[in-house]
Design a protein around this motif. Structure first.
Motif, PDB file in Angstrom:
ATOM      1  N   PHE A 149       0.823  -1.200   0.000  1.00 29.27           N
ATOM      2  CA  PHE A 149       0.000   0.000   0.000  1.00 29.27           C
ATOM      3  C   PHE A 149       0.861   1.257   0.000  1.00 29.27           C
ATOM      4  O   PHE A 149       2.043   1.204   0.326  1.00 29.27           O
ATOM      5  N   SER A 150       0.232   2.359  -0.340  1.00 27.88           N
ATOM      6  CA  SER A 150       0.954   3.634  -0.367  1.00 27.88           C
ATOM      7  C   SER A 150       1.132   4.163   1.047  1.00 27.88           C
ATOM      8  O   SER A 150       0.564   5.181   1.422  1.00 27.88           O
ATOM      9  N   LEU A 151       1.882   3.436   1.808  1.00 28.58           N
ATOM     10  CA  LEU A 151       2.195   3.836   3.178  1.00 28.58           C
ATOM     11  C   LEU A 151       3.709   3.768   3.299  1.00 28.58           C
ATOM     12  O   LEU A 151       4.384   3.381   2.352  1.00 28.58           O
ATOM     13  N   ALA A 178      16.107   5.735   0.706  1.00 29.04           N
ATOM     14  CA  ALA A 178      16.513   7.042   1.206  1.00 29.04           C
ATOM     15  C   ALA A 178      16.123   7.235   2.670  1.00 29.04           C
ATOM     16  O   ALA A 178      16.932   7.673   3.467  1.00 29.04           O
ATOM     17  N   GLU A 198       2.101   1.829  -4.746  1.00 28.06           N
ATOM     18  CA  GLU A 198       1.848   2.420  -6.059  1.00 28.06           C
ATOM     19  C   GLU A 198       2.236   3.887  -6.123  1.00 28.06           C
ATOM     20  O   GLU A 198       2.665   4.390  -7.134  1.00 28.06           O
ATOM     21  N   ARG A 199       2.034   4.579  -4.994  1.00 26.89           N
ATOM     22  CA  ARG A 199       2.288   6.002  -5.017  1.00 26.89           C
ATOM     23  C   ARG A 199       3.591   6.346  -4.328  1.00 26.89           C
ATOM     24  O   ARG A 199       3.801   7.465  -3.904  1.00 26.89           O
ATOM     25  N   GLY A 200       4.457   5.376  -4.156  1.00 26.39           N
ATOM     26  CA  GLY A 200       5.728   5.645  -3.509  1.00 26.39           C
ATOM     27  C   GLY A 200       6.876   5.164  -4.363  1.00 26.39           C
ATOM     28  O   GLY A 200       6.766   5.042  -5.568  1.00 26.39           O
ATOM     29  N   VAL A 201       7.969   4.867  -3.691  1.00 23.42           N
ATOM     30  CA  VAL A 201       9.149   4.386  -4.389  1.00 23.42           C
ATOM     31  C   VAL A 201       8.858   3.015  -4.993  1.00 23.42           C
ATOM     32  O   VAL A 201       8.186   2.189  -4.393  1.00 23.42           O
ATOM     33  N   SER A 218      12.030  -3.191  -6.039  1.00 27.06           N
ATOM     34  CA  SER A 218      12.224  -4.277  -6.990  1.00 27.06           C
ATOM     35  C   SER A 218      11.305  -5.427  -6.586  1.00 27.06           C
ATOM     36  O   SER A 218      10.781  -5.463  -5.480  1.00 27.06           O
TER      37      SER A 218
END
Lengths: 658, 608
Positions: free
Chosen positions: B443-445, B480, B489-492, B495
């Motif tokens: 998730f985008s967390l 980082a 999905e909305r982050g880094v 791989s």
């Protein structure tokens, strides 16, 4: 087996930020931006001027009916009523028509035609002229916009094609697509519903003000007295609406993103029993979204009402000030004119937001166009700038003239260093040579820099230090197209385009004959499979190759490389596991591909590695071991360790238990 | 929108759909009845004031032309201003009230829809595309909100406006009213005839834009191939052709649409013409007063808008109804995965798993698919390791997904500690089982919040321990912000191997009794995999482990290996037994061996 190397680690930046960025709206008219837009509009400036010039004739025709009614009332109707005592006597009205001879002549009916019918006929003619002018104006306006946008679109696309590959790592595909489609559409809307109408509206409002003051300055003063405070109220409310609207849009984007993610990851949500917590978070966001819209609704409705009140107040003021001095016809004309005057103000906010989003879109498009391609072809200087020892002069000449004259396909990495911007070095002084016709494999753990080697050789990225030579010539000294025609590149992820199987092998090159496509397919034993497809080579590839297995896709990409020839093969072997039968076919395919070609292979499969003349082991950006398979095993270094891991790894997984 | 046609088949179905829709909508309307009641009453008052305004102008003009004096005129002008003010206020008030109520219903519906989606079984998601569900949560709710907001507002006020205005006009002069209403049907016919060509040309533009988007999307996604094969010139030609096609479609659309502004002006202009010619003669004849002439004029100008809106209003209601049916369809889907009435009071599970004559079939998705599992029977004692292997499509993942009850099975087929999985409390079941799904969705967390996804709150110590066990610690240096790095999905973009390790950590942190690994380490490189395996040996202690794997060698040391083929258990036993049996398992193992041997031959130089 090695995992695919991340091509580049982008700075942590969420795509929600991107959504928010898309929502950022600034000024509705930015002169600097518009000045740059002029480049695409200039070819059509004649047409643009034409539409602006149409503004006044059109305005005149729209005013005409009310003028005719005014004249009819004051000249023909009211005097008769007054004579018969049906209405009170009043001072004779100003005969505006009498002051203009041509108008007077026009409004005098030919003999035998009842005056009202004549006036009616003039009104019909006026409407028809107005309608035609408006039609022409819209047509020219939109076609100008679309024509300008066509050139802009083409330029955006051409520019995207010039950008280096690293750019695409940081720029989501969706956003690039938006630049050339939605953003350009927003800009086009500026032509059809924004800028030109804004200018013509302004011209008309000036026209009304001038006309009304000429007709009756005192009455006009009273009619316009509330326009300044009204404008102030409008500006304030519009500002508020915009703020509230923007906040709402941002929350909507966030809400949509949350819904999408929840649906996609619903399995995990349920497995980990997160439903209640998710519901609370969602509800909070959903509520914030609602509240933002409630604010928008309040200001938007207020805006509606302000204009509404204004028309009513002006009606009252005009009639009140008309007592004793103004004719009935003039009152009629004033009321009508003021309604028409306010018309543009009613949808000004709409035009304003059209302009605003057009400016934001324009800015984003220009930003994209301003991104300089980091990798360029050399300037077409005829004389060779680098003299490299040991290069056949013929080959060198061949490249400079863009022909391929028996190039030998020798590759050399000379002390190549590379770092992605703002990151540590991925390659640290890699040097090796691949003689013509030699097969060389590169192996190494994840993050060792294997894929980077390929990206540099194909000049998708530029080396930071050192150089890469092809037949003794620095690849930066040759046109990229020539470089790419000489290198047959097979990537790890096979990308299939929509179109037929054959299209995917020729990739649109019309000079490739079907025979060579067939030969390539046959060479990798794919011909049988293709012929069994419903329409053979003409079978459409659906959804990026959903109708092909992973192995078949790999074979297709081999056939693609073979079809296009080239004396150098660069292969990034796929890691994904496929069934043994196809695996055998793929191995045969690799064997065929690497025959009689200089080959650089990023290898993951044992069988591939063993077939190579030489193996370079890459570790933390350096070549740490070199040799053939047996020699490297004997050396018992990193390669031997990797090899052991690869063969034994899966077995130990559930030992020592129960 | 395509979905709607699936279930709206005939008139009876439509009628039934409407009934169901209204049944669904009524509670929401009732919940917001105060806003609607007040809003509707006020908007009707607004409609009355709207119709009153031209009369006040009429009275003022009468006072003016009949010479009643400046004072009388001033008073009637004050009346005009007063009516205008009240009119605007009522309009503002009713709009805000009704629009707010519509937003409130949109909010409540979306909340309920989301809650419902969270309760629906995975079989529901199996047949739906994400885009379609998104569109129901976003676009359809927007359409419903428009229907319940501006649609309802217009529905309440427009008829009142038209009826009151026409009544007033008829009282003043029925003949003139008749003439002024006459062009209306003709106008509606013209406007309607423009509808289809306009729709068609708009659609063509939309399709042109979609074509262009698709082409761009493909071209950018495959940019490496485009460059590597020097396709730039070909691409440019194709794009230019698409661009030209879009331009031509726009031009065709504009030729129809450019007539719209003129058409919009037609009705009021005809009104003024008729008023002037017919009303003017009546003025001269003394049959019509100047004041009445002005009132007619204002009615003509102000009624145009409401008349325009009628068509739009019906369209809104129609679209809203269709959307409501699509939303209702989701809400009507029974959440089959929930605690049942006959739920057992079980708090803890030991982790014994049993499948008894388990057959399972995915819901139909157009083409008839064969049963995913057929008559599967075997038992996994608590604390043992079972390997599930078989070719692609054998039903391995399906089998694993049935243990935490992601899909609905018949009673008694899947049992935990001897209890029917359908009768266990979901909370107990899901707390006891942790699964690492194949696709390792994050998730985008932040990374830490993802690992602690199943915990009530993120505890950093637990996160660190789980990450270390899953072999994720070595990746932290690359990120980082370490554990605080936003992922998903909305982050880094992590791989594939990093994602799998994070998903593994997310399962391990729960300290589950049953651990299900669905081909978990397929994208992890050899070195990392070996390290994780060493860790896992300790992790497996005291748990029941279900390991789904496509490679035979991965499950070699399991206590029990179950071989699936086309949904059936074809073999079971331990590694040595299965090899000796010489069945599918042995064949799979042989194939892998053959691959290795073939490689040897290639090295030896002898090609087959």
């Amino acid at each position: 087996m090695s995992a695919p190397e991340p091509r580049h680690r982008p700075p942590p930046r969420s795509s929600l930020d991107a959504v928010l960025e898309e929502e950022e709206l600034g000024r509705a008219i930015d002169r600097a931006l518009l000045a740059r837009l002029w480049r695409w509009v200039r070819p059509y400036k004649g047409r643009l001027l034409f539409t602006l010039l149409l503004a006044y004739p059109l305005w005149a025709m729209q005013v005409a009916p009310s003028w005719i009614v005014m004249t009819g009332l004051d000249r023909e109707i009211v005097p008769g009523l007054q004579q018969r005592g049906l209405i009170a006597e009043a001072p004779p009205p100003r005969d505006t028509v009498g002051e203009l001879e041509w108008l007077d002549a026009l409004l005098t009916p030919p003999a035998g035609v009842p005056v009202l019918w004549w006036f009616g006929l003039l009104m019909v003619i006026g409407y028809l002229i107005a309608a035609s002018l408006e039609y022409i104006q819209t047509l020219v306006m939109v076609s100008t916009g679309q024509a300008a946008m066509r050139s802009l679109r083409r330029e955006v696309f051409a520019h995207i094609q010039k950008l280096h590959l690293g750019f695409f790592d940081n720029y989501p595909v969706g956003r690039l697509v938006t630049r050339a489609t939605s953003d350009v559409e927003h800009l086009a809307e500026m032509f059809s519903a924004g800028l030109v109408l804004l200018v013509t509206d302004l011209l008309r409002m000036v026209g009304f003000a001038a006309l009304l003051f000429w007709l009756d300055a005192r009455l006009a003063f009273w009619a316009f007295v509330i326009v300044p405070p009204l404008s102030l109220a409008l500006v304030i409310f519009r500002f508020k609406v915009r703020e509230a609207f923007r906040a709402s849009r941002v929350l909507l984007a966030r809400l949509n993103a949350t819904i999408q993610e929840s649906i996609t990851g619903m399995k995990v949500v349920q497995l980990f029993s997160r439903e209640a917590r998710n519901q609370r978070a969602f509800s909070t966001l959903n509520g914030a979204h609602r509240d933002a819209w409630l604010r928008s609704i309040w200001y938007d409705s207020a805006l509606f009402s302000v204009v509404d009140v204004a028309t009513g107040l002006i009606t009252a003021l005009v009639i009140a000030q008309a007592v004793g001095s103004v004719s009935v016809g003039m009152i009629f004309f004033f009321l009508r004119a003021m309604t028409l005057f306010f018309m543009p103000l009613r949808d000004l906010s709409q035009k304003y937001s059209v302009m605003q989003s057009a400016m934001a879109s324009l800015e984003r498009i220009l930003q994209l166009l301003d991104t300089a391609p980091a990798i360029r072809d050399p300037a077409p200087a005829p004389a060779p700038t680098v003299q490299v020892v040991g290069v056949p002069a013929a080959a060198l000449r061949g490249q400079k003239t863009g022909e391929m004259r028996r190039p030998s396909g020798e590759i050399e990495f000379q002390d190549v260093w590379f770092a992605y911007p703002g990151d540590d070095f991925v390659l640290r002084g890699v040097s090796f040579r691949i003689a013509s016709g030699e097969k060389v494999a590169v192996v190494g753990a994840t993050g060792a820099g294997k894929t980077t080697l390929i990206n540099l050789l194909a000049r998708f990225h530029e080396v930071t230090k050192g150089r890469i030579l092809l037949d003794g010539v620095d690849i930066r000294e040759m046109p990229q197209e020539l470089l790419h025609r000489r290198i047959g590149l097979v990537l790890q992820d096979v990308f299939l385009f929509s179109g037929t199987v054959e299209d995917n092998l020729t990739l649109g090159r019309s000079d490739l004959r079907h025979e060579s496509v067939l030969a390539a397919a046959r060479a990798v034993a794919l011909d049988g499979f293709i012929e069994r497809l419903p329409e053979g080579f003409a079978t459409e590839i659906r959804e990026r190759g959903a109708n092909f297995s992973t192995g078949q896709k790999q074979l297709l990409s081999f056939a693609r490389a073979l079809t296009h020839g080239g004396d150098v093969l660069v292969l990034d072997e796929a890691t994904s596991a496929i069934d043994p039968e196809t695996e055998a076919l793929v191995q045969d395919g690799i064997y065929v591909l690497t025959q009689s070609r200089t080959s650089l292979v990023i290898a993951h499969r044992l069988s591939t590695i063993r077939d190579m003349d030489r193996i370079h082991v890459l570790h933390h950006g350096r070549v740490v071991e070199t040799g053939d398979h047996q020699a490297l095993l004997r050396q018992d270094g990193l390669y031997a360790r990797l090899h052991r891991l690869q063969n034994k790894a899966p077995e130990g997984i559930v030992t020592g238990h129960a | 929108m395509t979905e709607a046609s699936d279930f709206v088949q005939d008139r009876a179905t439509i009628a039934e759909g409407r009934r169901r829709m209204f049944r669904l909508l009524v509670p929401y309307l009732l919940r917001n009845r105060r806003d609607y009641l007040v809003g509707v009453v006020v908007t009707i008052v607004y409609a009355l004031f709207f119709a009153l305004f031209p009369k006040t102008v009429q009275w003022a003009m009468e006072a003016l032309v009949e010479g009643e004096g400046a004072r009388a005129v001033l008073w009637s002008c004050a009346l005009i201003a007063g009516v205008a003010l009240l009119r605007s206020f009522f309009r503002f008030f009713s709009r805000v009230r009704i629009f707010n109520a519509a937003r409130e219903i949109e909010f409540q519906l979306r909340d309920d829809l989301f809650a419902h989606l969270q309760r629906l079984p995975q079989s529901f998601y199996f047949t739906r595309r994400t885009g379609d569900l998104m569109s129901r949560c976003v676009n359809d709710l927007t359409t419903i909100r428009l229907m319940l907001g501006v649609g309802l507002l217009q529905l309440a006020q427009t008829p009142v406006m038209i009826v009151v205005a026409l009544t007033m006009m008829t009282i003043m002069d029925p003949v003139l009213t008749f003439w002024m209403v006459l062009p209306l049907p003709i106008f509606i016919l013209i406007a309607r005839s423009l509808g289809p060509p306009m729709h068609a040309s708009n659609l063509a533009v939309q399709v042109g834009l979609a074509d262009m988007s698709n082409y761009l999307q493909e071209n950018v996604t495959g940019v490496a191939v485009v460059r590597a094969y020097a396709m730039e010139a070909v691409s440019k030609r194709r794009f230019d052709a698409l661009s030209q096609q879009l331009y031509e479609r726009w031009m065709r659309a504009v030729r129809v649409q450019a007539g719209l502004p003129a058409l919009a002006g037609l009705l009021p202009n005809i009104g003024v013409l008729l008023l002037f010619v017919i009303g003017g003669s009546k003025l001269i004849a003394g049959e019509l007063g100047i004041g009445e002439f002005f009132a007619f004029f204002l009615f003509n100008a102000e009624l145009t808008m409401p008349l325009f809106l009628i068509g739009w209003m019906f369209n809104l209601v129609q679209r809203g109804t269709a959307s409501m049916q699509r939303v209702e369809e989701v809400l009507a889907t029974e959440p089959t995965i929930a605690d049942r009435k006959d739920v057992l009071d079980v708090r803890e599970l030991r982790g014994e798993i049993e499948f008894r004559n388990l057959s399972f079939q995915y819901p139909a998705t157009g083409a008839q698919r064969p049963a995913a599992l057929r008559d599967v029977t075997f038992r996994v004692p608590a604390g043992s390791v079972v390997g599930v292997v078989g070719p692609v499509g054998a039903g391995k993942t399906t089998l694993a997904s049935l243990i935490p009850r992601l899909y609905e099975v018949d009673d008694g087929m899947v049992r935990l500690d001897g209890h029917d999985v359908n009768r266990l409390p979901l909370a107990t079941l899901r707390r006891a089982i942790a699964m690492v799904p194949q696709d390792s969705f994050l998730f985008s967390l932040s990374l830490a919040d993802n690992i602690a996804y199943g915990l009530p709150a993120t505890e950093m110590n637990a996160v660190r321990r789980a990450a270390a066990r899953a072999g994720l610690d070595r990746d932290l240096a690359e990120l980082a912000d370490g554990f605080a790095t936003p992922v998903g999905e909305r982050g880094v973009k992590l791989s594939g191997g990093q994602r799998q390790r994070a998903a593994l950590a997310r399962a391990l942190i729960l300290d589950p009794k049953v651990l299900i690994l669905d081909d978990t380490l397929s994208a992890v490189d050899a070195e990392t995999e070996a390290a994780i395996q060493r860790e896992l040996r300790q992790v497996f202690e005291g748990r029941t482990v279900v390991m789904v794997a496509s490679r035979v060698s991965a499950v070699r040391a399991a206590d029990l290996i179950v071989v699936l083929d086309e949904g059936r258990v074809v073999e079971r036993g331990v590694h040595e037994q299965l090899i000796a049996a010489g069945g599918l398992y042995a064949r799979l193992a042989r194939d892998q061996e053959a691959e290795r041997e073939r490689a040897q031959r290639v090295v030896a130089g002898g090609r087959e």
